[in-house]
Design an enzyme around this catalytic site. Structure first.
Site, PDB file in Angstrom:
ATOM      1  N   LYS A   1      45.352   8.047  33.338  1.00 49.78           N
ATOM      2  CA  LYS A   1      44.158   8.844  33.647  1.00 49.78           C
ATOM      3  C   LYS A   1      44.466   9.828  34.771  1.00 49.78           C
ATOM      4  CE  LYS A   1      41.130   6.560  31.013  1.00 49.78           C
ATOM      5  NZ  LYS A   1      42.137   5.864  30.227  1.00 49.78           N
TER       6      LYS A   1
ATOM      7  N   SER B   1      42.314   9.327  25.021  1.00 50.34           N
ATOM      8  CA  SER B   1      41.484   9.744  26.154  1.00 50.34           C
ATOM      9  C   SER B   1      42.040  10.951  26.906  1.00 50.34           C
ATOM     10  CB  SER B   1      41.291   8.582  27.142  1.00 50.34           C
ATOM     11  OG  SER B   1      42.476   8.340  27.869  1.00 50.34           O
TER      12      SER B   1
END
Length: 378
Positions: free
Chosen positions: A156, A118
């Site tokens: 993230k 990601s």
């Protein structure tokens, strides 16, 4: 104290030397960071020398070395961190040795091994080790380790939004999500690429797994190619060589030619004929192909399929996949098996015998030359 760019260059030089046993050229550093001139690289290198992070022999190519003053230090490796869906927080205590310059000047640090894709647009790939400075706060845009739902951790970018926090991946195929509460456990300060545990392609199961990933890339490349295609000069030239010209066939040939070149570039890399770690964008791909032309012009010469401009994200996805594998043991037999499995019967019919003969001929000649060049230039 190093600036962000100086630290990035030092990290690159350190990782490059660790992988290749020789230092990168100024041109390679310029290309990796997409800098405008070698003079800019030279300034950064001189600064790193003056700060005693690097040393260099005068008038000698590839003579950069990490200064003796630059010592490694050990920090805890606390297991896996998800760069994808959050995973249960499980800590596996061990230590890893890293160069001191990967740490900030103050604070407590630890490392986590990345699982998932990601964050690939931030240059963080599956299997990398991220170095974390332990802290409980973060600014918008920081890449952090977040503890959510009491026992799940994820890697993230963080942004404060009304009613909570948005956790943003650096991968357009993965959606951001919002949580009401989270605990910041630390901020990413550097990345250390790991080539330990790569899968060798002389193992049947690894070859099959890689083959399945290649099939997914041909599908993704085809989607991009068909979306970007507009009648062009290359297509007109191609049409004149075909008995039954078909736009879909042209796009399919474009996709296979593109992936064949990428695959041979990675073989050149692991055979130490080319020096790169990632392909982040099309400009870098063009530069690598130009460099490869000096090794073997026939395989990497310009052709009618060069009209296709792959997206940066697709190149980053390919990097994330290919860096999991060790192409060093590849030979003609292994590559032949790979292509036999890679191109389906249906697509063989679409491509036709003339393209396939030329495709396999270029592949065989390419791998023969790479192997011969490698053995004669140890």
């Amino acid at each position: 104290m190093l600036t962000k760019r100086q630290k990035q260059i030092l990290d690159f030089v350190t990782n490059f030397i660790g992988k290749n046993d020789y230092s990168p050229s100024l041109e390679e550093i310029k290309r990796h960071f997409r800098l405008r001139s070698v003079a800019t690289v030279h300034e950064h290198i001189e600064t790193l020398q003056s700060k005693e992070y690097l040393s260099k022999e005068e008038h000698q190519p590839r003579s950069l070395s990490i200064s003796k003053e630059e010592k490694n230090t050990k920090i805890p490796l606390l297991g896996l961190i998800a760069a994808g869906e959050p995973i249960e927080a499980i800590q596996e205590y061990e230590t890893i040795s890293i160069p001191k310059h990967l740490l900030t000047n103050s604070g407590e640090h630890f490392a986590l091994r990345v699982k998932g894709n990601s964050m690939i647009q931030e240059g963080i790939f599956d299997g990398d080790n991220v170095i974390i400075r332990k802290q409980n706060s973060a600014e918008d845009g920081d890449t952090i380790v977040a503890l959510i739902n009491q026992n799940e951790v994820t890697l993230k970018k963080i942004y404060k939004v009304t009613g909570g926090f948005k956790l943003q991946p650096s991968n357009p195929s993965i959606e951001a999500f919002v949580v009401k509460q989270l605990i910041v456990q630390g901020k990413v300060v550097s990345v250390m690429r790991s080539y330990v545990g790569r899968k060798t392609l002389d193992q049947t199961l690894n070859l099959l797994t890689f083959n399945n990933e290649l099939k997914q890339f041909i599908i993704k490349a085809q989607e991009e190619i068909k979306h970007k295609f507009k009648p062009n000069n290359e297509f007109e030239i191609w049409q004149r060589t075909e008995n039954k010209p078909d736009q879909d066939k042209f796009c399919l040939e474009t996709g296979y030619t593109f992936l064949n070149e990428i695959l041979l570039l990675w073989v050149c890399k692991d055979k130490k004929l080319l020096s790169f770690e990632v392909i982040n964008n099309r400009q870098q791909l063009i530069s690598l192909k130009q460099e490869a032309q000096q090794i073997y012009s026939h395989i990497f010469e310009s052709n009618i399929f060069d009209w296709y401009e792959p997206s940066d994200f697709l190149l980053q996805e390919i990097t994330n996949s290919f860096n999991k594998y060790d192409f060093t043991p590849i030979d003609r037999d292994i590559l032949g098996k790979l292509y036999e499995q890679f191109i389906t019967r249906e697509e063989r019919k679409k491509l036709g015998q003339s393209f396939l003969k030329l495709f396999f001929k270029k592949m065989r000649l390419g791998i023969i030359f790479i192997l011969d060049y490698n053995s004669s230039n140890p």
